[in-house]
Design a protein around this motif. Structure first.
Motif, PDB file in Angstrom:
ATOM      1  N   GLY A 283       0.723  -1.393   0.083  1.00 20.98           N
ATOM      2  CA  GLY A 283      -0.161   0.100   0.013  1.00 20.98           C
ATOM      3  C   GLY A 283       0.792   1.220   0.008  1.00 20.98           C
ATOM      4  N   CYS A 284       1.793   1.440  -1.088  1.00 15.27           N
ATOM      5  CA  CYS A 284       2.716   2.712  -1.266  1.00 15.27           C
ATOM      6  C   CYS A 284       3.431   3.002   0.285  1.00 15.27           C
ATOM      7  N   HIS A 285       3.936   1.693   0.887  1.00 16.91           N
ATOM      8  CA  HIS A 285       4.699   1.833   2.064  1.00 16.91           C
ATOM      9  C   HIS A 285       5.987   2.113   2.058  1.00 16.91           C
ATOM     10  N   GLU A 286       6.510   3.149   2.356  1.00 21.63           N
ATOM     11  CA  GLU A 286       8.009   3.740   2.085  1.00 21.63           C
ATOM     12  C   GLU A 286       8.807   3.010   2.731  1.00 21.63           C
ATOM     13  N   PRO A 287       8.589   2.179   3.937  1.00 24.75           N
ATOM     14  CA  PRO A 287       9.714   1.260   4.412  1.00 24.75           C
ATOM     15  C   PRO A 287       9.841   0.080   3.421  1.00 24.75           C
ATOM     16  N   PHE A 288       8.714  -0.451   2.681  1.00 26.32           N
ATOM     17  CA  PHE A 288       8.838  -1.663   2.005  1.00 26.32           C
ATOM     18  C   PHE A 288       9.716  -1.345   0.651  1.00 26.32           C
ATOM     19  N   LEU A 289       9.345  -0.078   0.122  1.00 29.16           N
ATOM     20  CA  LEU A 289      10.228   0.423  -0.830  1.00 29.16           C
ATOM     21  C   LEU A 289      11.528   0.639  -0.656  1.00 29.16           C
ATOM     22  N   GLY A 290      11.848   1.052   0.437  1.00 27.53           N
ATOM     23  CA  GLY A 290      13.223   1.131   1.100  1.00 27.53           C
ATOM     24  C   GLY A 290      13.922  -0.144   1.187  1.00 27.53           C
ATOM     25  N   PHE A 291      13.256  -0.957   1.658  1.00 27.40           N
ATOM     26  CA  PHE A 291      13.728  -2.691   1.638  1.00 27.40           C
ATOM     27  C   PHE A 291      14.103  -3.080   0.120  1.00 27.40           C
ATOM     28  N   LEU A 292      13.250  -2.762  -0.791  1.00 21.03           N
ATOM     29  CA  LEU A 292      13.528  -3.187  -2.154  1.00 21.03           C
ATOM     30  C   LEU A 292      14.835  -2.378  -2.833  1.00 21.03           C
ATOM     31  N   ARG A 293      14.712  -1.005  -2.582  1.00 25.13           N
ATOM     32  CA  ARG A 293      15.928  -0.394  -3.269  1.00 25.13           C
ATOM     33  C   ARG A 293      17.198  -0.256  -2.536  1.00 25.13           C
ATOM     34  N   ASP A 294      17.029  -0.168  -1.194  1.00 23.41           N
ATOM     35  CA  ASP A 294      18.668  -0.139  -0.432  1.00 23.41           C
ATOM     36  C   ASP A 294      18.957  -1.536   0.347  1.00 23.41           C
ATOM     37  N   GLU A 295      18.156  -2.441   0.254  1.00 23.92           N
ATOM     38  CA  GLU A 295      18.656  -3.795   0.731  1.00 23.92           C
ATOM     39  C   GLU A 295      18.412  -4.887  -0.062  1.00 23.92           C
ATOM     40  N   LEU A 296      17.501  -5.293  -0.639  1.00 24.65           N
ATOM     41  CA  LEU A 296      17.165  -6.384  -1.620  1.00 24.65           C
ATOM     42  C   LEU A 296      17.993  -6.352  -2.872  1.00 24.65           C
ATOM     43  N   LEU A 297      18.091  -5.248  -3.368  1.00 27.52           N
ATOM     44  CA  LEU A 297      18.941  -5.092  -4.774  1.00 27.52           C
ATOM     45  C   LEU A 297      20.333  -5.116  -4.373  1.00 27.52           C
ATOM     46  N   PRO A 298      20.804  -4.381  -3.314  1.00 31.34           N
ATOM     47  CA  PRO A 298      22.363  -4.624  -2.926  1.00 31.34           C
ATOM     48  C   PRO A 298      22.666  -5.895  -2.648  1.00 31.34           C
ATOM     49  N   TRP A 299      21.788  -6.528  -1.913  1.00 33.96           N
ATOM     50  CA  TRP A 299      22.133  -7.923  -1.324  1.00 33.96           C
ATOM     51  C   TRP A 299      22.358  -8.959  -2.597  1.00 33.96           C
ATOM     52  N   ALA A 300      21.221  -8.600  -3.715  1.00 31.11           N
ATOM     53  CA  ALA A 300      21.359  -9.385  -4.720  1.00 31.11           C
ATOM     54  C   ALA A 300      22.546  -9.064  -5.729  1.00 31.11           C
ATOM     55  N   SER A 301      23.092  -7.831  -5.785  1.00 35.46           N
ATOM     56  CA  SER A 301      24.120  -7.316  -6.625  1.00 35.46           C
ATOM     57  C   SER A 301      25.432  -8.008  -6.081  1.00 35.46           C
ATOM     58  N   HIS A 302      25.452  -8.101  -4.541  1.00 38.53           N
ATOM     59  CA  HIS A 302      26.799  -8.541  -3.980  1.00 38.53           C
ATOM     60  C   HIS A 302      26.989 -10.072  -4.357  1.00 38.53           C
ATOM     61  N   ARG A 303      25.962 -10.773  -4.715  1.00 36.91           N
ATOM     62  CA  ARG A 303      26.187 -12.297  -4.827  1.00 36.91           C
ATOM     63  C   ARG A 303      26.188 -12.544  -6.357  1.00 36.91           C
ATOM     64  N   TRP A 304      25.209 -11.960  -7.060  1.00 33.19           N
ATOM     65  CA  TRP A 304      25.205 -12.171  -8.555  1.00 33.19           C
ATOM     66  C   TRP A 304      25.499 -11.041  -9.554  1.00 33.19           C
ATOM     67  N   ARG A 305      25.882 -10.101  -9.125  1.00 38.03           N
ATOM     68  CA  ARG A 305      26.217  -9.015 -10.264  1.00 38.03           C
ATOM     69  C   ARG A 305      25.013  -8.743 -11.218  1.00 38.03           C
ATOM     70  N   VAL A 306      23.934  -8.221 -10.178  1.00 33.43           N
ATOM     71  CA  VAL A 306      22.898  -7.789 -10.906  1.00 33.43           C
ATOM     72  C   VAL A 306      23.147  -6.251 -11.293  1.00 33.43           C
ATOM     73  N   THR A 307      22.476  -5.930 -12.278  1.00 33.66           N
ATOM     74  CA  THR A 307      22.629  -4.359 -12.702  1.00 33.66           C
ATOM     75  C   THR A 307      22.349  -3.339 -11.644  1.00 33.66           C
ATOM     76  N   ASP A 308      23.064  -2.379 -11.886  1.00 33.30           N
ATOM     77  CA  ASP A 308      22.439  -0.916 -11.083  1.00 33.30           C
ATOM     78  C   ASP A 308      21.687  -0.034 -11.961  1.00 33.30           C
ATOM     79  N   ASP A 309      21.593  -0.463 -13.220  1.00 32.43           N
ATOM     80  CA  ASP A 309      21.065   0.442 -14.340  1.00 32.43           C
ATOM     81  C   ASP A 309      19.590   0.390 -14.283  1.00 32.43           C
ATOM     82  N   PRO A 310      18.781   1.435 -13.958  1.00 31.84           N
ATOM     83  CA  PRO A 310      17.241   1.429 -13.689  1.00 31.84           C
ATOM     84  C   PRO A 310      16.643   1.097 -15.184  1.00 31.84           C
ATOM     85  N   ALA A 311      17.454   1.315 -16.304  1.00 29.55           N
ATOM     86  CA  ALA A 311      16.927   1.048 -17.599  1.00 29.55           C
ATOM     87  C   ALA A 311      16.975  -0.369 -17.551  1.00 29.55           C
ATOM     88  N   ARG A 312      17.539  -1.086 -17.017  1.00 26.48           N
ATOM     89  CA  ARG A 312      17.624  -2.547 -16.981  1.00 26.48           C
ATOM     90  C   ARG A 312      17.089  -3.282 -16.104  1.00 26.48           C
TER      91      ARG A 312
END
Length: 431
Positions: A283-312
């Motif tokens: 429900g447009c919850h800022e803490p959940f968005l923070g989890f996705l942006r600041d925690e989940l994506l960096p966690w994945a990038s550290h393990r599997w080299r996912v892009t940090d390019d928003p266009a991809r």
């Protein structure tokens, strides 16, 4: 864990009544019974077993529609009433048209509708020993009404069609549903595993979130031949307990990659946990968005080299998840550049806000570097107008918006196929 109160839905507009019909086959059964012919019921059920349910019959002088007959065979219990719960075909606001009719003196219960040949949907039955008579909601359609609670209770009592082997799994203790599709329904060619297609891997992890103050289970998909030296495009797919477990999306991704319609990508699928948590997070919850942006994506990038390019990077969701996908692009365009919404809950707003709250936010904001794919079902009588309105607002602001409608409702039976369409449309801009 704090859970925000569930927001109040907008005043409920009654569902347009479905168009009922008369089944030629059931009419023939009734004539045969009236004439006293032998073994009529046995032959009828044998034919049904061969054809499958629901029965689909042509409409005279109309190649675009079919008579669709839902059948229930009474197992010899004290059944007094059978209700059909068909996604966005029946509803508590049209309860009399949800009741199956009984062929007198037989075990045959039936209800027929005239539906376009492109229709696809899920459905269940509720067999009752006493006739169902509950309020259908107050005159304002208040979702807190007794009618709404009773309709939800019926959903927990429902069961799939025992004559139809095609099932759609559910979660959180809800019963599975049956799936029906008419001959001209859009094909869903990417769902099933193919023996000649290399398979990616799906694993489950636990990721701690400081934003949420809790751990969150996350399913991940890695493409076949994953190479730690590459920066992979990334898909964040909400309601991960559905896509990572109940309705595995891995085969769809494997097939699309094998066909060259998607590049190899990494998918991250966070668990929705339970219904109250889902209402809070999506429900447009800022803490959940923070989890996705600041925690989940960096966690994945550290393990599997996912892009940090928003266009991809794609964020995708259904219903409240579709709302969250658009909200993520609005609030974090530096990380989410591709937004995929299926039947987004665009009626949602903060308490007291206007029902087109998100559309107003986009209209007032500077144009952002986003590519957007919106989808809704033609039978979603509340969501479809809201989605069309948002589409028009976005296009007026100069956004690149792909828009699609499916002949169905608010339904994983539709979403699991058209998710591929949205992903391919967005990935067409990747290099």
């Amino acid at each position: 864990m704090s859970v925000r109160p569930r927001p109040t839905a907008p005043p409920r507009t009654p569902m347009p009544p479905p168009e009922t019909a008369v089944s030629p086959r059931v009419s023939a059964l009734e004539r045969d019974l009236a004439e006293g012919r032998e073994d009529v019921l046995a032959r009828f059920w044998a034919e049904v077993a061969g054809r499958g349910t629901p029965l689909v019959e042509r409409v005279a002088a109309d190649d675009d529609h079919h008579v669709v007959t839902f059948l229930w065979r009474d197992p010899g219990t004290r059944t007094r009433e059978v209700l059909l719960l068909a996604n966005c075909v029946t509803d508590r606001s049209v309860l009399p048209l949800s009741r199956l009719l009984r062929v007198p003196g037989t075990d045959v219960w039936h209800r027929s509708y005239r539906l376009p040949g492109t229709w696809r949907g899920s459905y269940q039955f509720v067999a009752l020993e006493e006739p169902f008579s509950a309020a259908t909601g107050d005159e304002d359609g208040n979702d807190a009404s007794a009618g709404h609670r009773m309709w939800r209770m019926l959903g927990l009592m429902a069961e799939p069609d025992p004559l139809n082997p095609r099932r759609l799994p559910a979660r959180w203790g809800a019963p599975p549903k049956s799936v029906a599709e008419l001959p001209a329904a859009p094909p869903q060619p990417w769902l099933s595993p193919r023996p000649d297609v290399p398979r990616g891997s799906v694993t489950s992890h636990v990721v701690h979130s400081g934003h949420l103050g809790e751990d969150r289970r996350v399913w991940t998909y890695l493409p076949h031949g994953h190479d730690h030296g590459s920066d992979y495009p990334v898909l964040v797919l909400l309601d991960g307990d559905m896509w990572g477990d109940a309705l595995p999306v891995a085969s769809t991704l494997d097939n699309l990659v094998a066909e060259g319609l998607l590049p190899p990508l990494v998918a991250l699928m966070p668990d929705a946990v339970d219904n109250p948590t889902r209402w809070r997070d999506l429900g447009c919850h800022e803490p959940f968005l923070g989890f996705l942006r600041d925690e989940l994506l960096p966690w994945a990038s550290h393990r599997w080299r996912v892009t940090d390019d928003p266009a991809r990077t794609v964020i995708a969701g259904q219903s409240l998840g579709g709302l969250t996908a658009l909200f993520a692009g609005l609030r974090a365009p530096e990380r989410f550049g591709n937004l995929l919404s299926q039947s987004g809950s665009f009626w949602w707003s903060p308490e007291g806000g206007p029902s087109d709250w998100l559309a107003r936010r986009f209209a007032a904001a500077p144009r952002l570097p986003l590519r957007i794919h919106l989808e809704a079902g033609t039978r979603e009588w509340i969501l479809t107008p809201a989605t069309r309105h948002l589409r028009n607002v976005l296009r007026d602001r100069g956004y690149e918006v792909e828009y699609a409608e499916h002949d169905g409702g608010h339904d994983y039976a539709c979403w699991r196929g058209s998710l591929a369409t949205g992903l391919v449309a967005l990935a067409g801009g990747w290099v």
